[in-house]
Design a protein around this motif. Structure first.
Motif, short mmCIF file in Angstrom:
data_model
loop_
_atom_site.label_atom_id
_atom_site.label_comp_id
_atom_site.label_asym_id
_atom_site.label_seq_id
_atom_site.Cartn_x
_atom_site.Cartn_y
_atom_site.Cartn_z
N THR A 17 -41.08 -35.78 -22.14
CA THR A 17 -40.49 -34.65 -21.43
C THR A 17 -40.73 -34.76 -19.92
O THR A 17 -39.90 -34.31 -19.13
CB THR A 17 -40.99 -33.28 -21.95
OG1 THR A 17 -42.42 -33.25 -21.92
CG2 THR A 17 -40.49 -33.01 -23.37
N TRP A 27 -36.21 -24.92 -24.53
CA TRP A 27 -35.19 -25.97 -24.46
C TRP A 27 -33.85 -25.37 -24.05
O TRP A 27 -33.13 -25.93 -23.23
CB TRP A 27 -35.05 -26.69 -25.80
CG TRP A 27 -36.07 -27.75 -26.03
CD1 TRP A 27 -37.03 -27.78 -26.98
CD2 TRP A 27 -36.22 -28.96 -25.27
NE1 TRP A 27 -37.79 -28.92 -26.88
CE2 TRP A 27 -37.32 -29.68 -25.83
CE3 TRP A 27 -35.55 -29.52 -24.17
CZ2 TRP A 27 -37.75 -30.90 -25.34
CZ3 TRP A 27 -35.99 -30.75 -23.69
CH2 TRP A 27 -37.08 -31.42 -24.26
N VAL A 47 -33.84 -24.77 -20.41
CA VAL A 47 -33.62 -26.01 -19.65
C VAL A 47 -32.13 -26.33 -19.63
O VAL A 47 -31.55 -26.69 -18.59
CB VAL A 47 -34.41 -27.18 -20.29
CG1 VAL A 47 -33.99 -28.52 -19.68
CG2 VAL A 47 -35.91 -26.98 -20.11
N GLN A 75 -37.65 -25.94 -15.90
CA GLN A 75 -37.98 -27.36 -16.00
C GLN A 75 -39.48 -27.60 -15.90
O GLN A 75 -39.97 -28.64 -16.33
CB GLN A 75 -37.23 -28.16 -14.92
CG GLN A 75 -35.73 -28.24 -15.20
CD GLN A 75 -34.99 -29.11 -14.21
OE1 GLN A 75 -35.60 -29.75 -13.36
NE2 GLN A 75 -33.68 -29.13 -14.32
N LEU A 99 -41.26 -28.70 -18.91
CA LEU A 99 -41.16 -30.10 -19.35
C LEU A 99 -42.43 -30.88 -18.98
O LEU A 99 -42.79 -31.84 -19.65
CB LEU A 99 -39.94 -30.77 -18.72
CG LEU A 99 -38.57 -30.25 -19.18
CD1 LEU A 99 -37.46 -30.83 -18.32
CD2 LEU A 99 -38.33 -30.59 -20.65
N ALA A 142 -37.89 -34.65 -17.14
CA ALA A 142 -37.94 -33.79 -15.95
C ALA A 142 -37.66 -34.61 -14.69
O ALA A 142 -36.91 -34.18 -13.81
CB ALA A 142 -39.31 -33.12 -15.85
#
Lengths: 301, 269
Positions: free
Chosen positions: B165, B241, B244, B228, B231, B169
């Protein structure tokens, strides 16, 4: 063959190009002549798809430029020699172009020697290049793909007299082998020595076009005579048009062949100081006259 | 220009050639990759990825307390300079073409602008992944060396989940840089735009959240940096999620679409 058909380009209320049509033919050098801001560069950018036209179309080798599968192999383009990444070396600029076209790497060295850039010069960064060297690099990029057509915007800018001579011979040879060359300039003298055909643009419109020979013939005769009044009387009596020229107080530009003027002068018993085809002087007068509306400086007529 | 010899140029020697084959996409990729490295500025930007990762790792070894010499510390220390340098590289891959006016050559040799831009986008993402792999490797070396120097056990407290993740990012950050390059097509404007995204917007959102309870409750759906940020922690819930995704559409996909549309139609001067 480059075919420009009724090209119009407007920016808001400003019309940059209006109904521009002309053709550049194979085996000939076509000079695209006009003062600064007349629309030469805009026309050339439209040709290669960098500027969208408002209406009208351009075909190169029978197709739209954007439809050419690998344009560098068919059309060599040089729009602005200064538009190169200042941090790349000359050799790197050429390498990128050659790689994009999918040509062997040895083509880079061939082109460098063709345009007369030494290996040392080729390893310098473009920011350290003179305008003349950038023009040579631009010409090398344009020629690398062995194209059939060349579109060059002011390629002689920044070249020294020997460089201009070199460029002229290069383009002459290219056209003589069947290539099509379109080059622009704001300098009549430059176009005159190389072009077979001339297209004159002013204020976004085509104001004259034809072969150089035709345009020169249309330029008429230059005649000088001490008895200017007598000459004017003779010409008027024969119903031949004439205009004074700014070059000399005792000279006229006459719309007739030198032979006609000579016979006329003889019949009237006038002694001529000079009698010749007006050639460049006439073409220049025509150029200034045709583009007078667009000149930033008023033309003394 | 030593010679002015008029060579009989190998120009237009053969008429009526076969129509050339189209330029394959992998060739455009190759050329665009070369263009990322072939200037001093480009080379140093690439080198700076490694230099900054090594510097951050060294700083952790020198200054962090012994119990913080874990892989997680190295990973987050390296992540900070990466989050600055990678988007700048992405910005330049697009905007330098306009600032240096090389578009004149690029788009006359490859008239389909979308192919050139796609190649740049593919390379940006690929470069992001490679850079992060290199950064993780340097972080791992830092963990081994750091723990050996301090005489503590190696702690691998950042697993594949959070590492992936984090890479995501960083890639979203690069794509944001790429989007700003596409949108502004001018290096200074795009770099300023990036700092507005990275520094000014979060400040505005924090203030908004403190004065408006509705915004504070729904911040994750609007504040791209906040969404974000999760992440970097890893272990996202399905709502996180979704946040995001939603913030990505608002702050990345939409402006990218506007920028691409303008780029494909604009006049190249």
């Amino acid at each position: 063959m480059i075919n420009v058909d009724s090209l119009t380009k407007t920016y808001g209320r400003f019309t940059a190009l209006q109904d521009v049509s002309f053709t550049a033919r194979p085996g000939r050098v076509t000079g695209f002549l006009g003062p600064n801001g007349a629309g030469k560069s805009t026309t050339m950018r439209v040709m290669v798809g960098l500027t969208p036209a408002t209406s009208g179309s351009v075909t190169v080798a029978g197709r739209r430029f954007a439809d050419l599968p690998n344009p560098g192999l068919e059309v060599g383009v040089l729009l602005d020699a200064s538009a190169q990444h200042a941090g790349r070396t000359g050799r790197e600029v050429l390498t990128i172009a050659v790689a994009t076209m999918g040509l062997p790497r040895k083509r880079v060295e061939e082109m460098l020697s063709l345009v007369g850039l030494t290996p040392t010069e080729a390893d310098r960064r473009v920011r350290d290049y003179s305008l003349g060297m950038r023009q040579r690099l631009g010409i090398a990029t344009a020629l690398a793909g062995d194209p059939d057509l060349l579109i060059l915007d002011e390629p002689a800018n920044g070249l020294d007299p020997a460089g201009i001579r070199w460029m002229r011979d290069l383009l002459r040879g290219f056209a003589d082998r069947g290539g099509t060359v379109l080059l622009s300039s704001h300098l009549l003298g430059e176009i005159e020595v190389i072009a077979d055909d001339i297209v004159v643009i002013g204020n976004g419109r085509i104001v004259a076009q034809g072969t150089k020979a035709d345009l020169l013939a249309a330029a008429g005769t230059l005649v000088r005579c001490r008895d200017l009044a007598g000459l004017q009387h003779a010409l008027a009596a024969a119903e031949v048009d004439f205009t004074p020229t700014p070059d000399a107080p005792d000279a006229l530009r006459v719309d007739a062949d030198p032979e006609v003027v000579g016979e006329l002068a003889c019949n009237y018993g006038l002694a001529l100081a000079e009698l010749r085809s007006a050639d460049s002087a006439g073409l220049e007068a025509m150029f200034l006259e045709l583009t007078a509306d667009t000149q930033r400086e008023g033309v003394a007529a | 220009m030593s010679t002015l010899a008029i060579t009989d140029a190998p120009v237009a020697a053969t008429r009526h050639k076969q129509p050339p084959a189209p330029i394959p996409f992998r060739r455009i990729l190759g050329v665009e990759l070369r263009k990322m490295f072939d200037t001093r500025a480009g080379l140093w930007l690439m080198a700076s990825i490694v230099i900054l990762a090594v510097t951050a790792t060294t700083a952790v070894i020198l200054f962090a307390p012994d119990d913080a010499l874990t892989y997680g510390s190295f990973a987050s220390a390296i992540g900070i300079p990466m989050a600055v340098i990678l988007p700048v590289i992405a910005i330049l891959s697009v905007s330098s073409e306009w600032s240096q006016r090389t578009t004149l050559t690029t788009f006359t040799l490859v008239p389909s602008r979308s192919r050139s831009i796609s190649a740049k986008a593919v390379l940006t993402v690929a470069l992001g992944i490679v850079s992060m792999l290199v950064a993780m490797l340097i972080g791992a070396v830092g963990t081994v060396v750091g723990s050996a120097i301090a005489g503590v056990d190696r702690v691998w407290d950042a697993g594949p989940g959070v590492l992936s993740t984090i890479v995501l990012a960083q890639i979203l950050g690069m794509l944001t840089g790429f989007m700003l390059g596409v949108l502004f097509r001018n290096t200074p404007a795009a770099v300023v735009g990036y700092f507005v995204y990275a520094l000014v917007l979060p400040g505005i959102f924090v203030t908004l959240a403190s004065v408006n309870t509705w915004f504070a409750d729904n911040r994750g759906w609007l504040d791209v940096g906040y969404a974000q940020g999760a992440l970097f922690e890893g272990g996202l819930s399905s709502q996180q999620w979704a946040q995001v995704l939603v913030t990505g559409i608002i702050w990345l996909v939409l402006p990218m679409a506007i920028g691409l549309r303008a780029l494909l139609r604009s006049e190249i001067k």
